[in-house]
Design a protein around this motif. Structure first.
Motif, PDB file in Angstrom:
ATOM      1  N   ILE A  47      26.122  86.562  32.443  1.00 48.27           N
ATOM      2  CA  ILE A  47      27.359  85.966  31.925  1.00 48.27           C
ATOM      3  C   ILE A  47      26.953  84.673  31.212  1.00 48.27           C
ATOM      4  O   ILE A  47      26.502  83.721  31.864  1.00 48.27           O
ATOM      5  CB  ILE A  47      28.368  85.681  33.065  1.00 48.27           C
ATOM      6  CG1 ILE A  47      28.584  86.928  33.929  1.00 48.27           C
ATOM      7  CG2 ILE A  47      29.679  85.157  32.488  1.00 48.27           C
ATOM      8  CD1 ILE A  47      29.142  88.133  33.233  1.00 48.27           C
ATOM      9  N   PRO A  48      27.083  84.623  29.880  1.00 44.89           N
ATOM     10  CA  PRO A  48      26.519  83.508  29.112  1.00 44.89           C
ATOM     11  C   PRO A  48      27.146  82.145  29.391  1.00 44.89           C
ATOM     12  O   PRO A  48      26.507  81.127  29.165  1.00 44.89           O
ATOM     13  CB  PRO A  48      26.737  83.921  27.650  1.00 44.89           C
ATOM     14  CG  PRO A  48      27.808  84.942  27.684  1.00 44.89           C
ATOM     15  CD  PRO A  48      27.721  85.615  29.024  1.00 44.89           C
ATOM     16  N   ILE A  49      28.371  82.114  29.902  1.00 45.69           N
ATOM     17  CA  ILE A  49      29.023  80.823  30.155  1.00 45.69           C
ATOM     18  C   ILE A  49      28.835  80.337  31.592  1.00 45.69           C
ATOM     19  O   ILE A  49      29.329  79.282  31.959  1.00 45.69           O
ATOM     20  CB  ILE A  49      30.528  80.877  29.810  1.00 45.69           C
ATOM     21  CG1 ILE A  49      31.231  81.938  30.656  1.00 45.69           C
ATOM     22  CG2 ILE A  49      30.739  81.106  28.317  1.00 45.69           C
ATOM     23  CD1 ILE A  49      32.753  81.907  30.557  1.00 45.69           C
ATOM     24  N   LEU A  50      28.106  81.106  32.395  1.00 43.79           N
ATOM     25  CA  LEU A  50      27.824  80.706  33.774  1.00 43.79           C
ATOM     26  C   LEU A  50      26.393  80.204  33.892  1.00 43.79           C
ATOM     27  O   LEU A  50      25.491  80.725  33.241  1.00 43.79           O
ATOM     28  CB  LEU A  50      28.031  81.886  34.734  1.00 43.79           C
ATOM     29  CG  LEU A  50      29.424  82.496  34.818  1.00 43.79           C
ATOM     30  CD1 LEU A  50      29.452  83.626  35.838  1.00 43.79           C
ATOM     31  CD2 LEU A  50      30.476  81.441  35.146  1.00 43.79           C
ATOM     32  N   THR A  51      26.189  79.222  34.749  1.00 44.84           N
ATOM     33  CA  THR A  51      24.846  78.689  34.989  1.00 44.84           C
ATOM     34  C   THR A  51      24.018  79.711  35.765  1.00 44.84           C
ATOM     35  O   THR A  51      24.537  80.725  36.235  1.00 44.84           O
ATOM     36  CB  THR A  51      24.909  77.388  35.815  1.00 44.84           C
ATOM     37  OG1 THR A  51      25.415  77.704  37.120  1.00 44.84           O
ATOM     38  CG2 THR A  51      25.769  76.325  35.143  1.00 44.84           C
ATOM     39  N   VAL A  52      22.742  79.409  35.915  1.00 47.66           N
ATOM     40  CA  VAL A  52      21.850  80.260  36.699  1.00 47.66           C
ATOM     41  C   VAL A  52      22.438  80.473  38.094  1.00 47.66           C
ATOM     42  O   VAL A  52      22.576  81.601  38.568  1.00 47.66           O
ATOM     43  CB  VAL A  52      20.436  79.630  36.788  1.00 47.66           C
ATOM     44  CG1 VAL A  52      19.595  80.277  37.869  1.00 47.66           C
ATOM     45  CG2 VAL A  52      19.741  79.697  35.435  1.00 47.66           C
ATOM     46  N   GLU A  53      22.797  79.377  38.756  1.00 44.05           N
ATOM     47  CA  GLU A  53      23.334  79.462  40.116  1.00 44.05           C
ATOM     48  C   GLU A  53      24.642  80.262  40.147  1.00 44.05           C
ATOM     49  O   GLU A  53      24.845  81.078  41.050  1.00 44.05           O
ATOM     50  CB  GLU A  53      23.564  78.058  40.668  1.00 44.05           C
ATOM     51  CG  GLU A  53      23.912  78.043  42.127  1.00 44.05           C
ATOM     52  CD  GLU A  53      23.878  76.640  42.728  1.00 44.05           C
ATOM     53  OE1 GLU A  53      24.363  76.522  43.856  1.00 44.05           O
ATOM     54  OE2 GLU A  53      23.375  75.705  42.086  1.00 44.05           O
ATOM     55  N   GLU A  54      25.506  80.059  39.176  1.00 41.52           N
ATOM     56  CA  GLU A  54      26.785  80.791  39.128  1.00 41.52           C
ATOM     57  C   GLU A  54      26.560  82.284  38.872  1.00 41.52           C
ATOM     58  O   GLU A  54      27.258  83.124  39.437  1.00 41.52           O
ATOM     59  CB  GLU A  54      27.698  80.192  38.062  1.00 41.52           C
ATOM     60  CG  GLU A  54      28.195  78.804  38.414  1.00 41.52           C
ATOM     61  CD  GLU A  54      28.826  78.068  37.239  1.00 41.52           C
ATOM     62  OE1 GLU A  54      29.631  77.148  37.486  1.00 41.52           O
ATOM     63  OE2 GLU A  54      28.512  78.397  36.068  1.00 41.52           O
TER      64      GLU A  54
END
Length: 191
Positions: A47-54
């Motif tokens: 998901i491009p708008i989520l961070t690695v952790e998300e």
């Protein structure tokens, strides 16, 4: 896709752990996939708008089980992503993105990890790191990997099934398949 419950068979039945998954309704199938199957696609599907952790915690969030900080830190460190935890996927290398995909698939502690051409878009160094990771993971998980790379199959697989035009030609332990294949088509392909 059939083993992961992504597609439904047009004929036949699929049993996983005694459950016929092709008879599950969409909601039960989604829960089955989230809890028992980790899927790593050839094209990252992050998901491009989520961070690695998300991205890692997303499958857990969907199941109502966000990983605690200690578990998340362990996952991030294990996959070499701790320092990149707040970065977006487009800020990562291809190898880091693929490690992120594997971390996301394993975050829910699945029983089976399905990997579809997981290293085909990677450079040799990143491919080697993913292969090393698979060697460590196969002691804890059942891993089913699709690859066209015969050398990769020889390096990491305990058992290998050779498919040709959608038909399984031969399935045996990897050493036997590559040293003394029983079917001429297998022999011709691997040589």
């Amino acid at each position: 896709h059939l083993l992961g419950g992504v597609d439904r068979p047009t004929s036949g039945k699929i049993y996983i752990d005694g459950n016929e998954i092709n008879n599950m309704n969409n909601d039960k199938l989604a829960i089955f996939r989230r809890r028992q199957i980790g899927i790593v696609y050839q094209f990252y599907n992050l998901i491009p708008i989520l961070t690695v952790e998300e991205n890692i915690s997303l499958p857990c969030d969907l199941d109502g089980n966000r990983p605690d900080k200690e578990r998340m830190d362990l996952i991030l460190k294990s996959f070499g992503l701790f320092e990149r935890r707040n970065h977006l996927p487009n800020e990562l290398s291809g190898g880091q993105q693929q490690r992120l995909c594997i971390a996301r698939a394993l975050a829910v502690k699945p029983e089976v990890l399905l990997m579809d051409e997981a290293t085909s878009a990677l450079d040799p160094i990143s491919t080697g790191k993913i292969e090393e990771l698979c060697m460590k993971l196969k002691d804890k998980y059942t891993i089913i990997m699709v690859t066209h790379n015969m050398q990769q199959a020889m390096r990491i697989a305990d058992n290998t099934a050779f498919f040709l035009l959608g038909e399984m030609i031969e399935c045996t332990d990897t050493a036997t398949l590559f040293s003394t294949p029983k079917d001429k088509r297998t022999e011709e392909y691997i040589t």
